[in-house]
Design a protein around this motif. Structure first.
Motif, short mmCIF file in Angstrom:
data_model
loop_
_atom_site.label_atom_id
_atom_site.label_comp_id
_atom_site.label_asym_id
_atom_site.label_seq_id
_atom_site.Cartn_x
_atom_site.Cartn_y
_atom_site.Cartn_z
N THR A 13 4.61 8.19 -0.66
CA THR A 13 4.03 7.52 0.51
C THR A 13 3.78 6.03 0.32
OG1 THR A 13 1.81 8.18 -0.23
CG2 THR A 13 2.95 9.65 1.32
N ALA A 14 3.83 5.53 -0.92
CA ALA A 14 3.55 4.11 -1.15
C ALA A 14 4.45 3.19 -0.33
CB ALA A 14 3.66 3.78 -2.64
N GLY A 63 -1.10 -2.45 -4.11
CA GLY A 63 -0.64 -2.93 -5.41
C GLY A 63 -1.22 -2.11 -6.55
N PHE A 64 -2.48 -1.72 -6.44
CA PHE A 64 -3.11 -0.90 -7.47
C PHE A 64 -2.44 0.47 -7.54
CE2 PHE A 64 -6.74 1.93 -8.75
CZ PHE A 64 -6.76 1.55 -10.07
N ALA A 65 -2.10 1.03 -6.39
CA ALA A 65 -1.41 2.33 -6.36
C ALA A 65 -0.09 2.25 -7.10
CB ALA A 65 -1.20 2.79 -4.93
N ALA A 71 4.98 1.55 -11.11
CA ALA A 71 5.99 0.90 -10.26
C ALA A 71 5.62 -0.53 -9.90
CB ALA A 71 6.20 1.71 -8.98
N GLY A 72 4.54 -1.03 -10.46
CA GLY A 72 4.10 -2.39 -10.17
C GLY A 72 3.52 -3.03 -11.42
N THR A 399 2.34 -12.33 -7.63
CA THR A 399 2.76 -13.30 -8.63
C THR A 399 2.06 -13.11 -9.97
OG1 THR A 399 1.12 -14.94 -8.03
CG2 THR A 399 3.19 -15.01 -6.83
N ASP A 400 1.15 -12.14 -10.07
CA ASP A 400 0.45 -11.93 -11.34
C ASP A 400 1.40 -11.42 -12.41
OD1 ASP A 400 -1.98 -12.86 -10.59
OD2 ASP A 400 -2.82 -10.92 -10.08
#
Length: 400
Positions: A13-14, A63-65, A71-72, A399-400
């Motif tokens: 679902t992300a 982003g945390f998910a 995946a991030g 951009t982190d």
């Protein structure tokens, strides 16, 4: 760590949640602030009107998910930066319950039948994993300052006011109770609680623009002018017009993580506009504590008359053995330096002196910092050696 039962749900679902971030964010803020108008005292009216704040929370959750399922990118730097910002606002643990309820309601309303009980439970777990991380970090920050979130602000009085540059003013703030001003680390900021003529209150963070160790705190404020249909800055204009010697207002303890790392590695301080304020604090501190450290200070500005704290930066730099400075102006060359387009973030990073093993510190408009960061990465600076501060909503996670 995300539970094994919910991990496949988040993977599936992300992409859907990410594709609807703008709708979810708008629904969340509209309902939260519409039903809880007292929260306008916490959220920036100007950022809400301009739209930049609305995407920050939903973007952070998404982003945390992604980081939870591998995946991030890691989000430790973002968590540290935002936790400091929350602590400076006096955010309380119970407020996360309210935010979580409205956020999940917004997800359900936007995505409709796609949000089954299983999907709702998975995203609720993501939110609370993130919330608990913030709550723990913020509790440690409050403990470090010796304050509670409900009583962290002290009354200060403006003891000095200095016109620094075009539409830019410095205010020296002294505690009303006669006690010493708090110690802070160079590069940190405070939050001002500003009462506006319409009876509303707004909270704004401003970097401390002097080195630590004095009996007062100094902030430097630039009037924010709206562009592309966005309104002028509500608080910056009010402070410049109405804050004078003798004025009083509540101020938070210092927070923030744009602080130099210990050691002897060269430092690269890159700023644009009023982003020079934390750099002035850092440079002043280095002049006192590490005058042997190599420092390159780079500043981009629209014009010479808009350049604040320049003389002070040069005075600090004259006390540092390996100091270099570059200044770029947008409107015509000045003193033999090339032009820079501050608004578009186009900076000639190839011309910035880059010592070996340098640590870079950035502060300025987000497009500017993105351009500088990309250029530094191309020149071989590792991502974890580039630190930055964001004025306003932190929506630069990608951009982190």
């Amino acid at each position: 760590m995300l539970s094994s039962a919910h991990e496949p749900v988040i993977r599936a679902t992300a992409p859907v949640v990410a594709a609807h971030l703008d709708e979810i964010s708008s629904e969340f803020y509209d309902s939260l602030l519409g039903e809880n108008p007292q929260l306008w005292n916490v959220f920036s009216r100007s950022a809400q009107a301009g739209g930049e704040q609305k995407r920050a929370l939903a973007g952070a959750v998404a982003g945390f998910a992604l980081s939870l399922i591998g995946a991030g990118p890691p989000m430790d730097t973002m968590f540290e930066r935002v936790a400091n910002r929350h602590a400076s606002l006096g955010i309380q643990p119970e407020q996360y319950t309210v935010v979580g309820r409205y956020l999940m309601r917004a997800v359900g309303k936007v995505l409709g039948d796609a949000v089954t009980p299983e999907v709702a439970a998975a995203w609720d777990e993501v939110y609370w994993l993130m919330a608990c991380k913030f709550i723990g970090m913020e509790a440690r920050l409050y403990a470090t300052q010796g304050v509670e979130p409900t009583s962290s602000f002290r009354d200060y009085e403006v003891s000095e006011r200095h016109e620094e540059a075009f539409e830019t003013v410095s205010f020296v703030l002294t505690p009303v109770d006669g006690a010493a001003a708090p110690h802070f680390r160079p590069g940190q900021y405070v939050t001002l609680a500003v009462d506006l003529p319409d009876g509303g209150r707004q909270l704004r963070q401003y970097s401390l623009s002097q080195a630590p160790g004095g009996q007062s705190l100094r902030i430097t404020v630039r009037r924010v002018r709206g562009t592309d249909g966005k309104p002028d800055g509500l608080v910056s204009g009010h402070l410049i017009e109405h804050l004078h010697v003798g004025s009083k207002l509540p101020v938070s303890p210092p927070f923030g993580n744009l602080t130099p790392q210990p050691g002897q590695d060269p430092l690269l301080l890159i700023s644009a506009g009023v982003g020079i304020t934390p750099m002035a604090s850092i440079l002043g501190h280095l002049a006192e504590s590490q005058p042997e450290r190599q420092v390159v200070a780079v500043h981009a500005e629209r014009s010479a008359e808009r350049h604040p704290l320049r003389v002070e930066m040069l005075q600090h730099g004259s006390r540092i053995q390996g100091f270099q400075q570059q200044v770029w102006y947008e409107t015509g060359a000045s003193e033999g330096v090339p032009n820079a387009d501050v608004r578009m973030g186009r900076v000639l990073t190839s011309e910035i002196p880059l010592p070996d093993n340098a640590e870079a510190y950035l502060c300025g408009p987000i497009p500017f910092m993105r351009g500088v960061r990309a250029g530094l990465l191309e020149r071989g600076v590792a991502a974890d050696r580039i630190r930055y501060e964001v004025f306003g909503s932190d929506h630069w996670q990608e951009t982190d």
